[in-house]
Motif scaffolding. Structure first.
Motif, PDB file in Angstrom:
ATOM      1  N   GLU A   1       7.850  -5.275  -8.943  1.00 59.38           N
ATOM      2  CA  GLU A   1       7.994  -4.542  -8.532  1.00 59.38           C
ATOM      3  C   GLU A   1       8.966  -4.773  -7.814  1.00 59.38           C
ATOM      4  O   GLU A   1      10.103  -3.923  -7.609  1.00 59.38           O
ATOM      5  CB  GLU A   1       7.019  -3.720  -7.752  1.00 59.38           C
ATOM      6  N   LEU A   2       8.964  -6.027  -6.954  1.00 63.67           N
ATOM      7  CA  LEU A   2       9.695  -6.045  -6.203  1.00 63.67           C
ATOM      8  C   LEU A   2      11.308  -6.567  -6.475  1.00 63.67           C
ATOM      9  O   LEU A   2      13.074  -6.299  -6.552  1.00 63.67           O
ATOM     10  CB  LEU A   2       9.747  -7.872  -5.349  1.00 63.67           C
TER      11      LEU A   2
ATOM     12  N   ARG B   1      11.827  -4.655  -9.947  1.00 65.09           N
ATOM     13  CA  ARG B   1      12.007  -3.454 -10.074  1.00 65.09           C
ATOM     14  C   ARG B   1      13.138  -3.019  -9.612  1.00 65.09           C
ATOM     15  O   ARG B   1      14.121  -1.829  -9.677  1.00 65.09           O
ATOM     16  CB  ARG B   1      11.084  -3.321 -10.962  1.00 65.09           C
ATOM     17  N   GLN B   2      12.925  -2.652  -8.423  1.00 64.28           N
ATOM     18  CA  GLN B   2      13.135  -1.687  -7.113  1.00 64.28           C
ATOM     19  C   GLN B   2      15.361  -2.654  -6.653  1.00 64.28           C
ATOM     20  O   GLN B   2      15.794  -1.745  -6.859  1.00 64.28           O
ATOM     21  CB  GLN B   2      12.275  -2.038  -5.388  1.00 64.28           C
TER      22      GLN B   2
ATOM     23  N   ASP C   1      17.016  -1.524  -9.534  1.00 59.09           N
ATOM     24  CA  ASP C   1      16.747  -0.103  -9.766  1.00 59.09           C
ATOM     25  C   ASP C   1      16.590  -0.238 -11.090  1.00 59.09           C
ATOM     26  O   ASP C   1      17.218   0.604 -11.865  1.00 59.09           O
ATOM     27  CB  ASP C   1      18.295   0.216  -9.014  1.00 59.09           C
TER      28      ASP C   1
ATOM     29  N   ASP D   1      13.959   1.376 -14.259  1.00 60.65           N
ATOM     30  CA  ASP D   1      13.052   2.817 -14.480  1.00 60.65           C
ATOM     31  C   ASP D   1      12.368   1.580 -15.620  1.00 60.65           C
ATOM     32  O   ASP D   1      13.108   1.854 -16.725  1.00 60.65           O
ATOM     33  CB  ASP D   1      13.784   3.525 -14.583  1.00 60.65           C
TER      34      ASP D   1
ATOM     35  N   TYR E   1      16.325 -13.507  -4.052  1.00 61.15           N
ATOM     36  CA  TYR E   1      15.202 -12.781  -5.386  1.00 61.15           C
ATOM     37  C   TYR E   1      14.130 -14.177  -4.481  1.00 61.15           C
ATOM     38  O   TYR E   1      14.408 -15.089  -5.555  1.00 61.15           O
ATOM     39  CB  TYR E   1      14.730 -12.506  -5.960  1.00 61.15           C
TER      40      TYR E   1
ATOM     41  N   THR F   1       7.047  -3.241   2.782  1.00 57.40           N
ATOM     42  CA  THR F   1       7.778  -2.558   1.971  1.00 57.40           C
ATOM     43  C   THR F   1       7.721  -2.383   0.771  1.00 57.40           C
ATOM     44  O   THR F   1       8.342  -1.057   0.133  1.00 57.40           O
ATOM     45  CB  THR F   1       9.589  -3.409   2.170  1.00 57.40           C
ATOM     46  N   VAL F   2       7.374  -3.214  -0.215  1.00 59.32           N
ATOM     47  CA  VAL F   2       7.975  -2.917  -2.009  1.00 59.32           C
ATOM     48  C   VAL F   2       6.404  -2.457  -2.018  1.00 59.32           C
ATOM     49  O   VAL F   2       6.840  -1.421  -3.010  1.00 59.32           O
ATOM     50  CB  VAL F   2       7.195  -4.258  -2.262  1.00 59.32           C
TER      51      VAL F   2
ATOM     52  N   LYS G   1       7.844   1.495  -0.778  1.00 64.88           N
ATOM     53  CA  LYS G   1       9.228   2.159  -1.933  1.00 64.88           C
ATOM     54  C   LYS G   1       8.609   2.766  -2.609  1.00 64.88           C
ATOM     55  O   LYS G   1       9.327   3.316  -3.865  1.00 64.88           O
ATOM     56  CB  LYS G   1       9.884   1.682  -2.199  1.00 64.88           C
ATOM     57  N   GLY G   2       7.430   1.543  -3.497  1.00 67.42           N
ATOM     58  CA  GLY G   2       7.266   2.199  -5.216  1.00 67.42           C
ATOM     59  C   GLY G   2       5.761   3.244  -4.952  1.00 67.42           C
ATOM     60  O   GLY G   2       4.921   3.471  -6.238  1.00 67.42           O
TER      61      GLY G   2
END
Length: 318
Positions: free
Chosen positions: A164-165, A167-168, A171, A173, A241, A308-309, A312-313
């Motif tokens: 998810e980190l 993916r975010q 950006d 999908d 990352y 945070t992840v 946001k997710g």
């Protein structure tokens, strides 16, 4: 009378000092809040043996699994703060507060002792996957929004949150496919039912090294000695990352400083043992060490990052 009071105070002070000097007088228990046979359990047992040698007493591992580690965490939070009960925990310790609406403890319930190890995640695909490399994965995800799938051992796992980190940060999908544990998730990646996965190095290395899976990238800031030809996510697609499965030791809050210092010395010395370093490395982990203050700062950063992840997710427990 004044002299008598002074004598009483002195005697009490000496008694407390003697009690600390005598530590440890009995077996020390390391609580691992996960099932036997997993990576945290295996690493904890290696460390326990060496700590026992240095402390001159038995150090045993007691598994108390369940609810993403919170059962064992709560047990240690309630334990007497005398140094005889320790918590050997992992990344879920930093994740759980953002996922569980209420826990019977807070970060203030624990005294950080030392970071023990770091183990990266590996981006894996099946051996004959059409996804050639990390750049190809990103290109396919952008060209087919919502079509590329990634597996994990559950919504609250570091496997899910590492993805998810990623993916975010890019950006993208992509569709998350949760499993009850990491093993079935890896099996379905191998079988082609799911496109890719962020898997722990310990679980994926044997399959990558034998050609049953391919590694596209690794989540650490530096390449792994086990997979020197596999680039990091940071160097190829997402600067900055990093995502680890960390292991560390904590004590109940209020443990006497003298006891904390003695246990910390035993941990750090044990982590400098060359045989232990090799055994850790063979399981995909790097022995670390460090001060209680450094570990406390690390935990705060990890908790903030994963919270945070999760926010946001909009991630919820399965």
């Amino acid at each position: 009378m004044r002299q008598i009071l002074k004598s009483i105070v002195l005697a009490a002070t000496l008694a407390v000092g003697a009690a600390h000097a005598a530590f440890p007088e009995r077996t020390i228990t390391i609580v691992v809040p996960y099932a036997p046979g997993g990576a945290a359990d295996a690493l904890a047992r290696q460390l326990a043996v060496r700590m026992g040698t240095r402390l001159g007493t038995s150090v045993i591992v007691d598994n108390k699994p369940g609810a993403s580690g919170t059962i064992g965490q709560a047990f240690v939070a309630r334990a007497t703060a005398d140094g005889y009960t320790m918590l050997y925990d992992a990344t879920p310790f930093s994740i759980n507060p953002a996922l569980y609406p209420s826990l019977p403890f807070t970060d203030k319930s624990f005294q950080p002792l030392s970071l023990v190890s770091l183990s990266p995640n590996v981006v894996i695909v099946r051996k004959d996957s059409p996804i050639k490399d990390q750049k190809d994965l990103i290109a396919r995800a952008k060209a087919q929004p919502g079509k590329i799938t990634f597996a994990s051992g559950g919504s609250g796992t570091v496997q899910r949150l590492a993805a998810e980190l990623y993916r975010q940060g890019l950006d993208l999908d992509m569709l998350h496919v949760p499993y009850k544990s990491g093993g079935p998730a890896i099996s379905d990646v191998m079988g082609g039912q799911v496109d890719f996965m962020f898997s722990t190095l310990a679980a994926s290395y044997p399959l990558v090294s034998t050609g049953k899976l391919r590694a596209l990238a690794i989540s650490s800031t530096k390449r792994s000695p086990l997979l020197p030809d596999v680039a990091t996510v940071a160097e190829t697609s997402l600067p900055g990352y990093e995502a680890y499965e960390w292991n560390g030791l904590l004590l109940p809050a209020g443990t006497p400083d003298a006891v904390v210092q003695q246990l910390h010395k035993a941990v750090v010395e044990s982590l400098q043992d060359e045989e232990l370093k090799k055994r850790f490395a063979d399981m995909g982990a790097q022995a670390i060490g460090g001060t209680p203050a450094e570990f406390a700062t690390f935990l705060q950063k990890e908790s903030t990052k994963w919270a945070t992840v999760i926010r946001k997710g909009n991630i919820k427990l399965d």
